[in-house]
Scaffold this motif. Structure first.
Motif, mmCIF file in Angstrom:
data_model
loop_
_atom_site.group_PDB
_atom_site.id
_atom_site.type_symbol
_atom_site.label_atom_id
_atom_site.label_comp_id
_atom_site.label_asym_id
_atom_site.label_seq_id
_atom_site.Cartn_x
_atom_site.Cartn_y
_atom_site.Cartn_z
ATOM 1 N N ASN A 1 -5.527 -1.860 2.794
ATOM 2 C CA ASN A 1 -6.228 -0.558 2.428
ATOM 3 C C ASN A 1 -7.745 -1.824 2.388
ATOM 4 O OD1 ASN A 1 -6.141 2.547 2.914
ATOM 5 N ND2 ASN A 1 -4.299 1.568 2.064
ATOM 6 N N ASP B 1 -10.572 -5.033 7.342
ATOM 7 C CA ASP B 1 -11.512 -4.548 9.131
ATOM 8 C C ASP B 1 -10.960 -4.784 10.153
ATOM 9 O OD1 ASP B 1 -13.807 -3.319 6.860
ATOM 10 O OD2 ASP B 1 -13.765 -5.697 6.508
ATOM 11 N N GLU C 1 2.340 0.667 13.064
ATOM 12 C CA GLU C 1 3.077 1.123 12.593
ATOM 13 C C GLU C 1 3.255 1.668 10.939
ATOM 14 O OE1 GLU C 1 6.840 1.446 14.404
ATOM 15 O OE2 GLU C 1 5.824 2.564 16.199
ATOM 16 N N CYS D 1 0.739 -0.094 9.200
ATOM 17 C CA CYS D 1 -0.281 0.289 8.962
ATOM 18 C C CYS D 1 -1.006 1.408 8.628
ATOM 19 C CB CYS D 1 -1.735 -0.337 9.451
ATOM 20 S SG CYS D 1 -1.363 -2.460 9.021
ATOM 21 N N ALA D 2 -0.586 2.157 9.899
ATOM 22 C CA ALA D 2 -0.379 3.875 10.432
ATOM 23 C C ALA D 2 0.093 4.426 9.346
ATOM 24 C CB ALA D 2 -0.177 4.325 10.855
ATOM 25 N N ILE E 1 -2.564 2.777 5.360
ATOM 26 C CA ILE E 1 -3.792 3.599 5.848
ATOM 27 C C ILE E 1 -4.318 4.596 5.682
ATOM 28 C CG2 ILE E 1 -5.756 2.219 6.298
ATOM 29 C CD1 ILE E 1 -4.044 -0.402 7.341
ATOM 30 N N THR E 2 -5.499 4.488 4.877
ATOM 31 C CA THR E 2 -6.283 6.110 5.157
ATOM 32 C C THR E 2 -7.019 6.202 5.313
ATOM 33 O OG1 THR E 2 -7.012 5.490 2.357
ATOM 34 C CG2 THR E 2 -4.918 6.582 2.203
ATOM 35 N N HIS E 3 -6.975 4.973 5.827
ATOM 36 C CA HIS E 3 -9.109 5.271 6.705
ATOM 37 C C HIS E 3 -8.256 5.206 8.427
ATOM 38 C CE1 HIS E 3 -9.460 0.695 6.864
ATOM 39 N NE2 HIS E 3 -9.512 0.955 5.420
ATOM 40 N N GLY E 4 -9.766 5.104 9.009
ATOM 41 C CA GLY E 4 -9.378 4.946 10.302
ATOM 42 C C GLY E 4 -10.574 3.687 10.649
ATOM 43 N N ARG E 5 -10.843 2.836 9.926
ATOM 44 C CA ARG E 5 -12.628 1.779 10.528
ATOM 45 C C ARG E 5 -11.848 0.934 10.699
ATOM 46 N NH1 ARG E 5 -13.206 2.148 4.937
ATOM 47 N NH2 ARG E 5 -12.520 0.595 4.017
ATOM 48 N N TYR E 6 -9.976 0.425 10.575
ATOM 49 C CA TYR E 6 -9.979 -1.345 11.084
ATOM 50 C C TYR E 6 -9.193 -1.070 11.770
ATOM 51 C CZ TYR E 6 -5.138 1.693 10.865
ATOM 52 O OH TYR E 6 -3.453 2.091 11.309
ATOM 53 N N ARG E 7 -8.867 -2.422 12.711
ATOM 54 C CA ARG E 7 -8.691 -2.463 14.307
ATOM 55 C C ARG E 7 -7.741 -3.583 14.232
ATOM 56 N NH1 ARG E 7 -12.290 -5.710 16.747
ATOM 57 N NH2 ARG E 7 -14.229 -5.652 15.054
#
Length: 261
Positions: free
Chosen positions: A27, A30, A50, A52-53, A56-62
């Protein structure tokens, strides 16, 4: 200027096998760097995404895929040539990853490396990351490295077969398929074999017909496969199941324990 680097053991890829520390580390990332090994292992990139999805509780990672350098025909190399080829492969891999960190993360941010199983056991990530850190620090970027342990395939193998890795007061030896036949001796105790692409244990059948094997592939995944018994008797089944898994997925991750009778 600094970059935080997290090397995280993710076990088998099953979210249930992640430690609380690993979930927290994921989490915090970045940018995740993953090696692009072309279509043969595309499935492994998907499994990482899958995982990580799921936690992870946010959507800012890539995710950023880094083309992996060619390694060549390891089976055809002697020990010295093999070691030199691996060193060259690691150096080129580090160079490509350092460049990607500079381009994609910059001088501030957190980059993550996802390691199957645990980073401490027969995995090159920590060596490569050490070289990356040296290259970045030479350019004036400080690297803050944290390593998070994971559930190894060896631990899963023992759990699935409901066995301890060692017998009372006896040693455990961990080696690779490449080294198995030349160094095997019953005095080693129970022997765990990793990175064996060709089932090198076949070469022990004649001299050690009473060896037992506890084998597992895709441990922790939906297509997990287990076989146990006398090596000479179950080798055909192991080969058949291994071939079927490779045909279905394009790759196989397996390990096994050999136990003298």
């Amino acid at each position: 200027m600094s970059v935080r680097v997290l090397v995280v053991g993710i076990g088998s890829g099953d979210p249930a096998h992640l430690t609380g520390e690993a979930v927290a580390a994921l989490n915090a990332v970045d940018v995740f760097l993953v090696a692009d090994k072309r279509e043969a292992t595309r499935d492994l990139v998907t499994l990482r995404a899958e995982l990580c999805a799921a936690v992870i509780t946010h959507g800012r990672y890539r995710f950023v895929e880094v083309p992996d350098p060619e390694r060549g025909p390891d089976a055809q190399r002697g020990s010295a040539a093999y070691a030199e080829a691996v060193r060259a492969w690691h150096a080129e891999r580090a160079r490509r990853h350092a460049g990607t960190i500079t381009d994609e993360v910059g001088s501030e941010g957190t980059v993550g490396f996802l390691v199957w199983g645990d980073p401490s056991l027969y995995d090159s990530t920590l060596r490569v990351v050490g070289t990356i850190a040296g290259q970045l620090e030479a350019s004036g970027v400080e690297v803050d490295l944290t390593v998070v342990p994971g559930l190894s395939s060896v631990t899963l193998l023992a759990a699935r077969h409901r066995i301890a890795l060692n017998r009372v007061g006896q040693p455990v030896h961990i080696t690779t398929g490449r080294r198995l036949v030349e160094e095997y001796d019953p005095a080693l105790g129970d022997v765990v074999v990793m990175l064996d692409g060709d089932l090198a244990c076949t070469g022990l059948v004649d001299a050690h017909p009473d060896l037992e094997i506890f084998w597992g592939a895709q441990l922790g995944l939906a297509d997990e496969a287990l076989v146990a018994g006398r090596l000479v008797e179950v080798l055909p089944e192991i080969r058949a199941r291994r071939d079927a898994l490779r045909q279905a997925r394009g790759w196989v991750m397996d390990t096994y324990l050999l136990r003298p009778a």
